[in-house]
Design an enzyme around this catalytic site. Structure first.
Site, PDB file in Angstrom:
ATOM      1  N   LYS A 385       0.823  -1.210   0.000  1.00  0.00           N
ATOM      2  CA  LYS A 385       0.000   0.000   0.000  1.00  0.00           C
ATOM      3  C   LYS A 385       0.856   1.258   0.000  1.00  0.00           C
ATOM      4  O   LYS A 385       0.492   2.277  -0.595  1.00  0.00           O
ATOM      5  CB  LYS A 385      -0.933   0.005   1.218  1.00  0.00           C
ATOM      6  N   HIS A 582      19.521  -0.009   1.533  1.00  0.00           N
ATOM      7  CA  HIS A 582      18.496  -0.118   2.570  1.00  0.00           C
ATOM      8  C   HIS A 582      18.734  -1.447   3.281  1.00  0.00           C
ATOM      9  O   HIS A 582      18.846  -2.491   2.636  1.00  0.00           O
ATOM     10  CB  HIS A 582      17.100  -0.126   1.948  1.00  0.00           C
ATOM     11  N   HIS A 604      18.335   2.929   7.517  1.00  0.00           N
ATOM     12  CA  HIS A 604      17.367   2.365   8.475  1.00  0.00           C
ATOM     13  C   HIS A 604      18.076   1.651   9.627  1.00  0.00           C
ATOM     14  O   HIS A 604      18.339   2.247  10.647  1.00  0.00           O
ATOM     15  CB  HIS A 604      16.350   1.450   7.791  1.00  0.00           C
ATOM     16  N   ASP A 659      13.886  10.118   4.087  1.00  0.00           N
ATOM     17  CA  ASP A 659      13.391   8.979   3.307  1.00  0.00           C
ATOM     18  C   ASP A 659      12.458   9.444   2.189  1.00  0.00           C
ATOM     19  O   ASP A 659      12.860   9.499   1.028  1.00  0.00           O
ATOM     20  CB  ASP A 659      12.712   7.966   4.226  1.00  0.00           C
ATOM     21  N   ASP A 660      11.213   9.781   2.508  1.00  0.00           N
ATOM     22  CA  ASP A 660      10.215  10.177   1.488  1.00  0.00           C
ATOM     23  C   ASP A 660       9.425  11.383   1.976  1.00  0.00           C
ATOM     24  O   ASP A 660       8.338  11.225   2.546  1.00  0.00           O
ATOM     25  CB  ASP A 660       9.255   9.024   1.212  1.00  0.00           C
ATOM     26  N   LEU A 662       7.546  13.335   0.410  1.00  0.00           N
ATOM     27  CA  LEU A 662       6.227  13.360  -0.209  1.00  0.00           C
ATOM     28  C   LEU A 662       5.199  12.582   0.604  1.00  0.00           C
ATOM     29  O   LEU A 662       4.023  12.948   0.656  1.00  0.00           O
ATOM     30  CB  LEU A 662       6.314  12.783  -1.632  1.00  0.00           C
ATOM     31  N   GLN A 663       5.643  11.520   1.274  1.00  0.00           N
ATOM     32  CA  GLN A 663       4.723  10.687   2.054  1.00  0.00           C
ATOM     33  C   GLN A 663       4.683  11.059   3.536  1.00  0.00           C
ATOM     34  O   GLN A 663       3.700  10.767   4.219  1.00  0.00           O
ATOM     35  CB  GLN A 663       5.122   9.211   1.935  1.00  0.00           C
TER      36      GLN A 663
END
Length: 758
Positions: A385, A582, A604, A659-660, A662-663
């Site tokens: 998802k 990663h 991570h 990391d992201d 946008l999210q």
């Protein structure tokens, strides 16, 4: 650290330097953590703070000479059995010797002696006990430290062969030329005056025609060996090779050996206790030195957390902007470029307006909620998802139009929004990013297309360097018949790199682009189970099954090909590449062992909390860990359970990354957002955040001459000598503590691992 209970007639430890009455009364050159102007003697302990004017003394004891810290590669080779002397730091931190079953059964406690002696252990040993362990350590203790050293030697072998140490990279030499040149400094620290300079963005300065493209190397050629890895040899003489890289069989033997050691019960218990000791030592240090650190920071002119250099060491390029930025960009394009042809679908070319009309949407209808790209509760432990969140409004066609470099419009929209993000970075001045951008391995021309996208659109900035992420998607490509075997992916990824190294004029844009590339990343859902279908893994040309190769197999072929490539590039004077995958986000903790052997650093690493022995190795070798607690919070581990604060206290080489954005981010400065949330939740001080920023620069892949400008001209030196508090805003006392702690552990490893050697 604690001192002995022995004291002279004045109440001072005999090993401690005498303190003048002027200093006790608060002389200007002495600064102490609990009450300025006083020395504190309590429970046989003494705290001596290191002021920025006095760099020679340690925060606890006179700084010892640590031979284990002096190697260029930090591999800490031992001195042999002849040396039976440890520094005072190491003598006071000797670990408990494990007891055998017979010793436990036969252990006799003499109550009368115990009751009469006033000595007790508190991170120290009396001289007699210390000397006894030095002269006659238990076989179990020697065996444990020997295993630690064996693992460290294995990492040193793999790292040195692949030229991943910073000292082995030609770009870190003094005569390396950076084009476009870095911005000129606007401040003279010696005269404390502002210099009037005009620094233009790299995109304006860069001219591809000004780039020098070397000719062909006729002395060496390349081919594939028995493991299907590329290697470099003399033309027509395949037995004369440039470098002997460990084979797939040797790698798995070393990997199995390390996995066996790390899963051994006594080894896990030993490492766990050492890590607990390191964290307790930090707590004591912080209790005694917090005010001193704050005092040094307050006296440091100009610098604070906001204007020290910091690097986002792990961020994906296609998610480098926040949602609001992307939304504004899409609306702008709908208003001004709605008739532009943007995609080929269903046998015809569609304009941007036609694409949105097919979705029954207009620019007015769009909102953050409509985009639905934020990772909320529904993505926790659902990586599938989460990947769908890259699709604006859940539509893959919008992702192809706005977030892809290789599409009908040649990635022009992504280039435009990237340039806007780069402009924000350049205006902030002190924030830098290492963007991950994908090469999938589906075709041989991917590298040339990516290089052309960067060069033609001038997506170039002194605030940005690139890493190439390789998605582990062989099983998907196999199902769609894109590739026949795993070797097809290896060929598509590495053949162009060997061609451009042999003859840069064959791929001129790729040669220029590679000068700004740091290395490789390996990405995908780590929680996928690595099923072992083979007793012995086949080589890539024989891997034609639909199952995906395991993580360790992917990592080895990235490493082996990169190692041969680096040997050739270094010989030609080109910059070398590193492996920074990663790792440890989810799945099998064995991934962390593979990465320890093959990688310079990782992203991570939250699963290190489950493998204490491997975590201890990451500490000893200061393997970089780019951590993203906000990302983990949405995907695999809630924020309060993240091991980041424990890693930081223990002294692991950690940095914060986004990391992201946008999210996960809501602001225009996602890196500052990441720091600010961590500071609030984990109670980080300004010094802590400045140390994390310094760590991020050290972990990053920028050239040495730029790092010298960012964090000090002697940054490569160990301890206080390598710290410039005027640039890093990290007090010398903090750097000295970190150095002493690491050097002490390395000294113990060196001493006991070499105890039985001649």
């Amino acid at each position: 650290m604690f001192m002995d209970d022995r004291k002279d007639k004045d109440g001072l430890s005999v090993d401690e330097p005498q303190v003048s009455r002027d200093e006790e009364s608060g002389g200007s050159d002495a600064h102490f953590s609990y009450h300025e102007g006083r020395k504190i003697f309590e429970n046989s302990s003494k705290h001596v703070a290191v002021d920025q004017e006095d760099l020679s003394s340690s925060g606890f004891l006179p700084q010892p000479h640590h031979p284990t810290m002096m190697g260029a590669n930090g591999n800490g080779q031992g001195q042999g059995k002849k040396n039976r002397t440890l520094s005072s730091n190491a003598r006071h931190t000797l670990p408990d010797a494990p007891l055998s079953k017979a010793e436990i059964v036969n252990k006799i406690t003499d109550d009368s002696v115990r009751d009469k002696t006033p000595l007790y252990k508190m991170g120290m040993l009396s001289d007699d006990a210390s000397q006894q362990i030095l002269e006659d350590p238990s076989p179990e203790l020697v065996d444990l430290y020997t295993k630690v050293q064996e693992c460290r030697d294995l990492r040193t072998k793999y790292q040195s062969l692949s030229l991943q140490y910073n000292s082995q990279n030609p770009k870190n030499s003094q005569d390396w030329e950076i084009y476009p040149p870095p911005p000129k400094p606007s401040y003279n620290a010696e005269t404390k005056t502002v210099i009037a300079v005009t620094n233009k963005p790299d995109a304006e300065v860069f001219d591809f025609n000004e780039c020098e493209i070397p000719g062909e190397d006729t002395e060496w050629d390349f081919g594939t060996n028995d493991d299907d890895s590329y290697y470099v040899h003399k033309p027509g003489k395949e037995d004369e090779i440039l470098a002997n890289i460990p084979s797939l069989r040797d790698y798995y033997k070393d990997l199995e050996k390390m996995v066996g050691i790390s899963s051994d019960g006594p080894a896990k218990s030993f490492a766990f206790r050492r890590l607990q000791y390191l964290e307790a030592r930090w707590n004591l240090y912080y209790l005694l030195n917090e005010y001193q650190e704050t005092s040094v920071s307050k006296r440091n002119p100009h610098r604070d957390f906001y204007n020290v250099r910091k690097v986002d060491t792990h961020v994906h390029h296609s998610a480098c902007m926040n949602q609001k930025h992307l939304l504004r960009f899409i609306k702008y394009k709908l208003r001004h470029c709605k008739d532009e042809k943007v995609i080929f679908r269903d046998g015809k070319v569609l304009t941007l307006d036609e694409v949105f009309r097919s979705l029954n949407l207009s620019g007015y209808d769009l909102s953050i909620d409509t985009l639905d790209m934020h990772a909320h509760k529904d993505t926790f432990h659902r990586f599938d998802k989460f990947n769908l969140k890259y699709n604006p409004i859940g539509e893959s066609r919008l992702r192809e139009i706005f977030l892809k470099t290789n599409n009908y419009i040649n990635g022009s929209y992504l280039a435009e929004i990237t340039q806007q993000v780069l402009s924000d970075l350049e205006n902030s001045k002190y924030q830098n990013c290492e963007y991950r951008i994908s090469v999938y391995g589906r075709s041989l021309d991917e590298w040339d297309k990516l290089a052309s996208w960067v060069i033609d659109n001038k997506v170039i900035s002194h605030n940005v360097r690139w890493l190439i992420q390789i998605p582990r998607l062989y099983d998907i490509y196999k199902k769609t018949d894109t590739v026949k075997t795993f070797q097809d992916i290896c060929t598509n990824i590495f053949q162009p790199l060997f061609e451009v190294t042999k003859n840069p004029k064959s791929h001129p844009k790729l040669h220029v682009f590679l000068q700004r590339v740091i290395g490789f990343d390996s990405v995908d859902d780590e929680s996928k189970v690595d099923r072992r279908f083979h007793r012995k893994y086949p080589k890539p040309s024989l891997w034609d099954s639909p199952q995906n190769p395991p993580y360790s197999y992917y990592l080895y072929y990235l490493y082996s090909n990169m190692a041969s490539l680096n040997q050739w590039r270094a010989k030609r004077g080109f910059n070398t590449l590193v492996l920074r995958p990663h790792c440890g986000e989810a799945g099998d903790p064995e991934h962390l062992v593979s990465a320890y052997l093959l990688s310079q650093s990782i992203s991570h690493g939250i699963l290190l909390r489950k493998v204490p022995f491997v975590q201890y190795l990451y500490f000893l070798d200061q393997v970089g860990i780019a951590m993203s607690p906000l990302s983990n919070n949405a995907l695999f581990l809630t924020y309060d359970k993240n091991p980041f604060p424990h890693y930081f206290k223990r002294g692991l080489n950690v940095s914060l990354s986004t990391d992201d954005p946008l999210q996960f981010s809501y602001t225009r400065e996602p890196l500052i957002e990441e720091y600010s949330v961590a500071a609030q939740i984990y109670k980080l001080s300004n010094v802590d955040m400045c140390e994390l920023a310094r760590n991020s620069v050290l972990q990053s892949g920028w050239e040495a001459q730029i790092k010298k400008h960012w964090i000090g001209k002697d940054y490569e030196l160990p301890g206080v000598e390598g710290n410039d508090v005027g640039k890093t805003n990290v007090p010398n006392i903090r750097i000295n503590y970190r150095y002493d702690t690491l050097a002490t552990e390395l000294e113990l490893v060196n001493h006991f691992a070499n105890f039985n050697k001649d």
